[in-house]
Structure formats: structure tokens, C-alpha cells
Motif scaffolding. Structure first.
Motif, PDB file in Angstrom:
ATOM      1  N   LYS A  53       0.425 -46.267 -34.219  1.00  0.00           N
ATOM      2  CA  LYS A  53       0.920 -45.622 -35.423  1.00  0.00           C
ATOM      3  C   LYS A  53      -0.028 -44.524 -35.871  1.00  0.00           C
ATOM      4  N   ILE A  54       0.552 -43.443 -36.372  1.00  0.00           N
ATOM      5  CA  ILE A  54      -0.271 -42.382 -36.966  1.00  0.00           C
ATOM      6  C   ILE A  54      -0.065 -42.431 -38.476  1.00  0.00           C
ATOM      7  N   LEU A  55      -1.180 -42.383 -39.186  1.00  0.00           N
ATOM      8  CA  LEU A  55      -1.137 -42.405 -40.652  1.00  0.00           C
ATOM      9  C   LEU A  55      -1.708 -41.095 -41.176  1.00  0.00           C
ATOM     10  N   THR A  56      -0.991 -40.500 -42.117  1.00  0.00           N
ATOM     11  CA  THR A  56      -1.491 -39.278 -42.739  1.00  0.00           C
ATOM     12  C   THR A  56      -1.182 -39.338 -44.237  1.00  0.00           C
ATOM     13  N   ILE A  57      -1.410 -38.227 -44.922  1.00  0.00           N
ATOM     14  CA  ILE A  57      -1.211 -38.195 -46.377  1.00  0.00           C
ATOM     15  C   ILE A  57      -0.390 -36.955 -46.711  1.00  0.00           C
ATOM     16  N   GLU A  58       0.537 -37.117 -47.675  1.00  0.00           N
ATOM     17  CA  GLU A  58       1.353 -35.960 -48.019  1.00  0.00           C
ATOM     18  C   GLU A  58       0.509 -34.933 -48.782  1.00  0.00           C
ATOM     19  N   ALA A  59       0.790 -33.664 -48.702  1.00  0.00           N
ATOM     20  CA  ALA A  59       1.856 -33.084 -47.914  1.00  0.00           C
ATOM     21  C   ALA A  59       1.328 -32.445 -46.624  1.00  0.00           C
ATOM     22  N   SER A  60       0.139 -31.863 -46.676  1.00  0.00           N
ATOM     23  CA  SER A  60      -0.222 -30.984 -45.567  1.00  0.00           C
ATOM     24  C   SER A  60      -0.560 -31.700 -44.258  1.00  0.00           C
ATOM     25  N   GLY A  61      -0.796 -33.016 -44.304  1.00  0.00           N
ATOM     26  CA  GLY A  61      -1.046 -33.725 -43.054  1.00  0.00           C
ATOM     27  C   GLY A  61       0.221 -33.993 -42.253  1.00  0.00           C
ATOM     28  N   ILE A  62       1.374 -33.959 -42.925  1.00  0.00           N
ATOM     29  CA  ILE A  62       2.599 -34.483 -42.299  1.00  0.00           C
ATOM     30  C   ILE A  62       3.024 -33.675 -41.072  1.00  0.00           C
ATOM     31  N   GLY A  63       3.027 -32.363 -41.205  1.00  0.00           N
ATOM     32  CA  GLY A  63       3.480 -31.534 -40.080  1.00  0.00           C
ATOM     33  C   GLY A  63       2.608 -31.731 -38.852  1.00  0.00           C
ATOM     34  N   ILE A  64       1.308 -31.739 -39.059  1.00  0.00           N
ATOM     35  CA  ILE A  64       0.367 -31.896 -37.938  1.00  0.00           C
ATOM     36  C   ILE A  64       0.567 -33.270 -37.294  1.00  0.00           C
ATOM     37  N   ASP A 118      -1.059 -53.302 -35.699  1.00  0.00           N
ATOM     38  CA  ASP A 118      -1.109 -51.857 -35.470  1.00  0.00           C
ATOM     39  C   ASP A 118      -2.509 -51.350 -35.128  1.00  0.00           C
ATOM     40  N   LYS A 119      -2.521 -50.381 -34.204  1.00  0.00           N
ATOM     41  CA  LYS A 119      -3.749 -49.626 -33.920  1.00  0.00           C
ATOM     42  C   LYS A 119      -3.507 -48.223 -34.471  1.00  0.00           C
ATOM     43  N   VAL A 120      -4.192 -47.927 -35.546  1.00  0.00           N
ATOM     44  CA  VAL A 120      -3.836 -46.761 -36.360  1.00  0.00           C
ATOM     45  C   VAL A 120      -4.790 -45.595 -36.123  1.00  0.00           C
ATOM     46  N   LEU A 121      -4.197 -44.432 -35.915  1.00  0.00           N
ATOM     47  CA  LEU A 121      -4.956 -43.175 -35.889  1.00  0.00           C
ATOM     48  C   LEU A 121      -4.606 -42.408 -37.159  1.00  0.00           C
ATOM     49  N   ILE A 122      -5.625 -42.051 -37.931  1.00  0.00           N
ATOM     50  CA  ILE A 122      -5.408 -41.234 -39.130  1.00  0.00           C
ATOM     51  C   ILE A 122      -5.521 -39.762 -38.731  1.00  0.00           C
ATOM     52  N   ILE A 123      -4.603 -38.956 -39.218  1.00  0.00           N
ATOM     53  CA  ILE A 123      -4.676 -37.511 -38.960  1.00  0.00           C
ATOM     54  C   ILE A 123      -4.611 -36.765 -40.290  1.00  0.00           C
ATOM     55  N   ASP A 124      -5.476 -35.770 -40.450  1.00  0.00           N
ATOM     56  CA  ASP A 124      -5.394 -34.926 -41.648  1.00  0.00           C
ATOM     57  C   ASP A 124      -5.845 -33.510 -41.309  1.00  0.00           C
ATOM     58  N   ASP A 125      -5.504 -32.592 -42.222  1.00  0.00           N
ATOM     59  CA  ASP A 125      -5.817 -31.187 -41.958  1.00  0.00           C
ATOM     60  C   ASP A 125      -7.295 -30.875 -42.174  1.00  0.00           C
ATOM     61  N   PHE A 126      -7.869 -31.362 -43.303  1.00  0.00           N
ATOM     62  CA  PHE A 126      -9.252 -31.026 -43.652  1.00  0.00           C
ATOM     63  C   PHE A 126     -10.062 -32.280 -43.925  1.00  0.00           C
ATOM     64  N   LEU A 127     -11.346 -32.190 -43.663  1.00  0.00           N
ATOM     65  CA  LEU A 127     -12.302 -33.194 -44.148  1.00  0.00           C
ATOM     66  C   LEU A 127     -13.351 -32.434 -44.954  1.00  0.00           C
ATOM     67  N   ALA A 128     -13.420 -32.761 -46.245  1.00  0.00           N
ATOM     68  CA  ALA A 128     -14.383 -32.077 -47.139  1.00  0.00           C
ATOM     69  C   ALA A 128     -15.371 -33.113 -47.676  1.00  0.00           C
TER      70      ALA A 128
END
Ligand code: 5GP
Length: 191
Positions: A53-64, A118-128
Motif C-alpha cells: 500500500k502507498i500512503l500519502t496526504i492530500e492534496a499535493s502527494g496524491i498525484g505523485i 500491510d507493508k506501507v510506503l509513504i510518498i510525499d512531494d516535500f520534506l521540510a
């Protein structure tokens, strides 16, 4: 990832407050061919991890996350930024302090979409500063699922998030790490 670094140099705009604007290709208008290359790169980096499973956060992570998921062939779940005060029962919750908007909000994921197996991969656009990533990490851990790591498109290495999240034992793979950015010297990437 050289293609990404070249694009950041070409189209990224440095803004006041350590903000990099990449609206023309990453998080407003989206370059899907670039997203495909980003997705392939994440797949290569996490090829051994049997991600379910891939986990992200709305909104900008979703497309990637969605384009990357085509290479992993797994569903994408996005954490919702909760608007209401009363959070319904069957959800995992976390708190995130927004880097770009400066306020704190709750994030939620329905329990039915994050399972212990689940083995989860988190994806996001930025890490600050790492708040979004730590909030997502908490949801995975509360579910008792396995966190295989985080795939980040752009890490601002001069902010504390990367070190903080890695110190929590999370494997973070960032496709471009910026070590400094300012109007005079431009962008400096980590090798
Ligand atoms: P953190 O929680 O790590 O402080 O910030 C991560 C979140 O803030 C990302 O999900 C991203 O949406 C946003 N963000 C952080 N820094 C930047 C930036 O320089 N530019 C843009 N466009 N978004 C950012």
C-alpha cells in the motif's frame, strides 16, 4: 535523480521563508511524464520491500502517489486533512503542522484501509520540518502495519525534517536533496 534536479533548476522558484515553488510541474500543474520517471525511481529504490500500500496526504502527494502506484501495482490511500472537530470512531488520527500555511490540523485515515498485514510506503512531494511525514508514520504504526519507508520527491536538507524522521528509524529516500537555496547563490544539491 538528475532529470528532477535539472527540472528544479530550470523551473523552481525560490520564495521568502525557505519555500521552493514548483507549481509548474509538481504540485499545481503536473508533468505526468516526469511523474512516471519519479514513480519508476521509487519502485527501483523499494523493489525488495513487497509494498502492499502507498500512503500519502492530500492534496499535493496524491498525484505523485497515484502514478508511482502504477509501478508497484498497489492501492493508494491518502490521509484526509480533517475539517470537523468531532472525529468519527473508525479512523486513525494524527496531527500535522503545515509548513506552508503555519497551522496545525488533524489527519485521518479510515481503519479499514490500513491493515496490520500491510507493508506501507509513504510518498510525499516535500520534506521540510518533517511534521507531515511523522504524522503519516504515526498512522501506520497505530495500525500495527509495517512501514517500509518514505519516498520524497524534494527534501530540503537544510531543514530539520530529514534528520528528525531518520532518527525515528524511518528509511527516507529523497530523489533530490537541496542543501541550500537563496536568491544569490541559487540551489545547491547534495550529491
Ligand atoms: P513538513 O511537514 O516536512 O514541514 O512539510 C512538508 C509539507 O509541506 C509537504 O507536504 C509540502 O506540501 C509542504 N512544503 C514544505 N516545504 C515546501 C516548499 O518549499 N514548497 C512547497 N511547494 N511545499 C512545501
Amino acid at each position: 535523480m538528475q532529470l528532477l534536479k535539472d527540472r528544479i533548476i530550470k523551473d523552481g522558484k525560490i520564495r521568502f521563508g525557505n519555500v521552493l515553488k514548483v507549481d509548474s510541474f509538481l504540485n499545481h500543474q503536473m508533468d505526468i511524464e516526469l511523474f512516471s520517471e519519479i514513480g519508476k525511481e521509487f519502485k527501483n529504490r523499494f523493489i525488495e520491500d513487497e509494498v502492499t500500500k502507498i500512503l500519502t496526504i492530500e492534496a499535493s502527494g496524491i498525484g505523485i502517489a497515484c502514478i508511482a502506484a502504477q509501478y508497484f501495482k498497489v492501492p493508494v490511500v491518502f490521509a484526509k486533512k480533517n475539517q470537523t472537530k468531532n472525529i468519527a470512531g473508525d479512523v486513525y488520527t494524527g496531527k500535522v503542522e503545515s509548513f506552508t500555511h503555519g497551522r496545525t490540523y488533524d489527519i485521518i485515515v479510515a481503519k479499514e484501509f490500513l491493515q496490520q498485514e500491510d507493508k506501507v510506503l509513504i510518498i510525499d512531494d516535500f520534506l521540510a520540518n518533517g511534521s507531515a511525514l511523522l504524522g503519516l508514520t504515526k498512522l501506520v504504526r497505530d495500525a500495527g502495519a509495517t512501514l517500509v519507508g518514505a519516498g520524497i520527491v524534494i527534501e530540503k536538507g537544510f531543514q530539520e525534517g530529514g534528520e528528525l524522521v531518520r532518527s525515528h528509524g524511518v528509511r527516507v529516500e529523497s530523489l533530490a536533496i537541496i542543501d541550500s537555496m537563496n536568491e544569490e547563490d541559487g540551489l545547491v544539491f547534495r550529491n
